[in-house]
Design a protein around this motif. Structure first.
Motif, short mmCIF file in Angstrom:
data_model
loop_
_atom_site.label_atom_id
_atom_site.label_comp_id
_atom_site.label_asym_id
_atom_site.label_seq_id
_atom_site.Cartn_x
_atom_site.Cartn_y
_atom_site.Cartn_z
N ILE A 32 -2.83 -14.91 -18.84
CA ILE A 32 -2.71 -16.22 -18.19
C ILE A 32 -1.75 -17.10 -18.99
O ILE A 32 -0.88 -17.76 -18.44
CB ILE A 32 -4.10 -16.90 -18.09
CG1 ILE A 32 -4.98 -16.12 -17.11
CG2 ILE A 32 -3.95 -18.34 -17.64
CD1 ILE A 32 -6.41 -16.60 -17.06
N TYR A 69 1.83 -16.10 -18.34
CA TYR A 69 2.31 -16.58 -17.04
C TYR A 69 2.61 -18.07 -17.05
O TYR A 69 3.65 -18.52 -16.56
CB TYR A 69 1.27 -16.29 -15.94
CG TYR A 69 1.26 -14.84 -15.49
CD1 TYR A 69 2.40 -14.24 -14.98
CD2 TYR A 69 0.10 -14.09 -15.56
CE1 TYR A 69 2.39 -12.92 -14.57
CE2 TYR A 69 0.07 -12.77 -15.16
CZ TYR A 69 1.23 -12.19 -14.66
OH TYR A 69 1.21 -10.90 -14.26
N VAL A 70 1.66 -18.84 -17.65
CA VAL A 70 1.85 -20.29 -17.70
C VAL A 70 3.14 -20.62 -18.46
O VAL A 70 3.95 -21.43 -18.03
CB VAL A 70 0.64 -20.97 -18.37
CG1 VAL A 70 0.92 -22.45 -18.61
CG2 VAL A 70 -0.60 -20.82 -17.50
N GLU A 74 -5.24 -12.18 -13.24
CA GLU A 74 -5.85 -12.22 -14.57
C GLU A 74 -7.26 -12.82 -14.50
O GLU A 74 -8.16 -12.38 -15.21
CB GLU A 74 -4.98 -13.03 -15.54
CG GLU A 74 -3.59 -12.46 -15.77
CD GLU A 74 -3.60 -11.04 -16.32
OE1 GLU A 74 -4.48 -10.72 -17.14
OE2 GLU A 74 -2.74 -10.24 -15.89
N CYS A 75 -7.42 -13.84 -13.66
CA CYS A 75 -8.74 -14.45 -13.53
C CYS A 75 -9.74 -13.43 -13.00
O CYS A 75 -10.88 -13.37 -13.44
CB CYS A 75 -8.70 -15.65 -12.58
SG CYS A 75 -7.82 -17.05 -13.28
N ILE A 100 -1.67 -15.12 -12.12
CA ILE A 100 -2.79 -15.80 -12.78
C ILE A 100 -4.10 -15.48 -12.06
O ILE A 100 -5.12 -15.20 -12.69
CB ILE A 100 -2.53 -17.32 -12.84
CG1 ILE A 100 -1.38 -17.59 -13.80
CG2 ILE A 100 -3.78 -18.06 -13.28
CD1 ILE A 100 -0.99 -19.02 -13.91
N ILE A 159 -7.64 -22.38 -23.11
CA ILE A 159 -6.44 -21.74 -22.55
C ILE A 159 -5.37 -22.79 -22.30
O ILE A 159 -4.20 -22.62 -22.65
CB ILE A 159 -6.79 -21.00 -21.24
CG1 ILE A 159 -7.75 -19.86 -21.54
CG2 ILE A 159 -5.53 -20.46 -20.56
CD1 ILE A 159 -8.20 -19.10 -20.32
N PRO A 191 -6.95 -10.78 -20.41
CA PRO A 191 -6.56 -11.71 -19.34
C PRO A 191 -6.17 -13.08 -19.86
O PRO A 191 -5.30 -13.73 -19.28
CB PRO A 191 -7.80 -11.79 -18.46
CG PRO A 191 -8.89 -11.11 -19.16
CD PRO A 191 -8.31 -10.25 -20.23
N SER A 240 -1.80 -22.88 -24.22
CA SER A 240 -0.59 -22.75 -23.42
C SER A 240 0.33 -23.94 -23.65
O SER A 240 1.53 -23.78 -23.88
CB SER A 240 -0.92 -22.67 -21.92
OG SER A 240 -1.91 -21.73 -21.69
N PHE A 256 3.97 -16.02 -9.78
CA PHE A 256 3.24 -16.13 -11.04
C PHE A 256 1.82 -16.64 -10.80
O PHE A 256 0.88 -16.26 -11.49
CB PHE A 256 3.98 -17.04 -12.02
CG PHE A 256 5.12 -16.33 -12.68
CD1 PHE A 256 4.89 -15.29 -13.56
CD2 PHE A 256 6.44 -16.69 -12.41
CE1 PHE A 256 5.93 -14.63 -14.17
CE2 PHE A 256 7.49 -16.03 -13.00
CZ PHE A 256 7.24 -14.99 -13.88
N GLY A 257 1.69 -17.52 -9.81
CA GLY A 257 0.35 -17.99 -9.45
C GLY A 257 -0.54 -16.82 -9.09
O GLY A 257 -1.69 -16.73 -9.53
#
Lengths: 114, 335
Positions: free
Chosen positions: B182, B185-186, B239-240, B236, B88, B178, B92, B232-233
């Motif tokens: 992620i 978002y990153v 998603e996790c 994430i 990931i 997910p 990213s 955004f954190g």
């Protein structure tokens, strides 16, 4: 032929690895130091490298199956190992298990031999 | 004889401090016993010592036998997760600097060679960085959690009845979902953090790029950036959670609801704050000749600009609420 040898080497290594522990324990009702144990086992036909046996003895001691004591009275200090109370119980059970394995294996081997 | 000392040292230096003295004493004793048997009373020579040491084998091998357990930087318990996080991270990172490269080229096509060189350089610098930090993080977990990790994965107390149900396709969350989330978002986080200047209306005059009128207020951006990153954190985290649960359950919907509500609150706070948007937005548009002050176009753009806060809010809230509702419905449908 060399192929068969390779397989045998590997299989024997595995087989020995399993039997060394039980072999060592069997000789430790009386205290022995590592090298005397190597010699005893050799005399009785069980080859074991000191480099394998010494670490094994320490591990068994750590697990509580063996107890150890340094003897400093002789020419050089030696560490003597002996079965602990737990170790004796463990070995009695182990002996029975071993007997039953030997019997079953013998049966299996006979079948093929006919 | 001095060689014996060297051998013993070579073995024991690879062992834990507490065992060294004892192993050293025992090992020296063993070597002397072996020598004694070898020479049978005659004088011990250098060759005898060498022979015995060769018989004992490489000090490293012997030390490994003494240590027993295998040593890992990242053990089998963590390996799968490590590879996943690494993938990931790498995907990213590569997407981020590819996008940055593309934006730069669009803005300034003349410098494409420079940008391309930077792009290639970032492969060399950023990829090892990502790999390095991920590995370091996992190695630390492995190091400090060494004993505990094994317990987690002990197969004790395992019952066939504790097997997870075969996922119902309607409730199942695909692994890629997910992961893509992620990465998205990153990506957005990095873009917002490093290239806020590009976030606005791009003005082209006579086919050439002449500047950007930013949407956001550059003076107070630092503070808001922090909040944005937090939002955004949270995304994430969400998603996790999806990734861990692998299927929609009531507790997962509960978690997503909480995360989404916090996000809505933070967004509400930011977007309605006067300092969030660029206060000179209309003026700058006029300056760049995008619209003429006082014209009908000006009025239209002004109304869109002023109403946008409201509509963005509606859309965002709708999206986040929908996220909750959709999850809830997926759980229900499968029942």
């Amino acid at each position: 032929m060399s192929d068969a040898h390779e397989h045998i080497d590997k299989l024997m290594q595995e087989l020995r690895r399993g039997t060394i522990t039980i072999g060592a324990l069997s000789q430790l009702y009386e205290p022995q130091y590592g090298y005397s144990l190597v010699t005893t086992l050799k005399e009785k036909g069980v080859q074991v490298e000191p480099g394998t046996l010494y670490p094994l003895l320490r591990r068994l001691e750590k697990q509580g199956v063996l107890e150890s004591k340094w003897d400093t009275n002789e020419t050089r200090p030696r560490k003597y190992y002996v079965l602990s109370q737990t170790g004796k119980e463990v070995f009695d059970l182990l002996r029975k298990e071993w007997q039953s394995i030997v019997e079953s294996m013998n049966n299996l081997m006979r079948e093929r031999g006919e | 004889m001095e060689m014996i000392g060297r051998y013993v040292y070579a073995v024991t230096k690879r062992l834990p401090e507490a065992q060294r003295k004892d192993v050293a004493d025992e090992l020296s004793g063993l070597i002397e016993d072996m020598l004694e048997e070898r020479v049978q009373g005659r004088e011990i020579t250098e060759e005898d010592v060498e022979g015995v040491l060769l018989e004992l084998g490489h000090p490293r091998t012997l030390a490994r036998k003494y240590r027993g357990s295998k040593k890992y930087v990242i053990g089998p318990e963590l390996y799968d997760l490590y590879m996943l996080v690494l993938k990931i991270g790498l995907i990213s990172a590569v997407s981020v600097f590819t996008i940055i490269f593309m934006i730069q080229v669009i803005l300034n096509p003349m410098n494409i060679l420079d940008y391309f060189v930077n792009f290639i350089v970032s492969f060399v610098t950023i990829i090892p960085t990502v790999i390095g930090w991920t590995t370091l993080g996992f190695a630390l977990v492995e190091y400090f959690g060494a004993g505990k990790l094994e317990h987690i994965h002990l197969d004790k107390g395992w019952k066939p009845s504790s097997l997870a149900a075969v996922p119902d396709p309607k409730r199942q969350i695909k692994r890629s979902e997910p992961i893509a989330g992620i990465m998205f978002y990153v990506l957005i986080m990095v873009i917002l953090a490093f290239s806020n200047d590009y976030f606005g209306i791009w003005i082209f005059q006579d086919g050439e790029f002449s500047g950007i009128v930013p949407f956001l207020n550059e003076e107070s951006y630092g503070l808001f950036l922090l909040l944005i990153l937090i939002v955004f954190g949270f995304g994430i985290v969400k998603e996790c959670l999806k990734f861990m649960y692998e299927k929609w359950t009531f507790s997962l919907v509960g978690f997503t609801a909480i995360v989404n509500l916090i996000s809505i609150a933070l967004i509400l706070f930011m977007i309605t704050s006067v300092q969030f948007w660029n206060p000179y937005f209309m003026n700058e548009l006029v300056q760049h000749g995008f619209v003429n002050g006082g014209s009908d176009d000006f009025e239209t753009v002004r109304i869109i600009w002023e109403q946008s806060t409201f509509w963005i809010l509606i859309f965002l809230m709708f999206g986040l609420v929908w996220d909750i509702v959709a999850g809830f419905m997926k759980v229900r449908k499968a029942k």
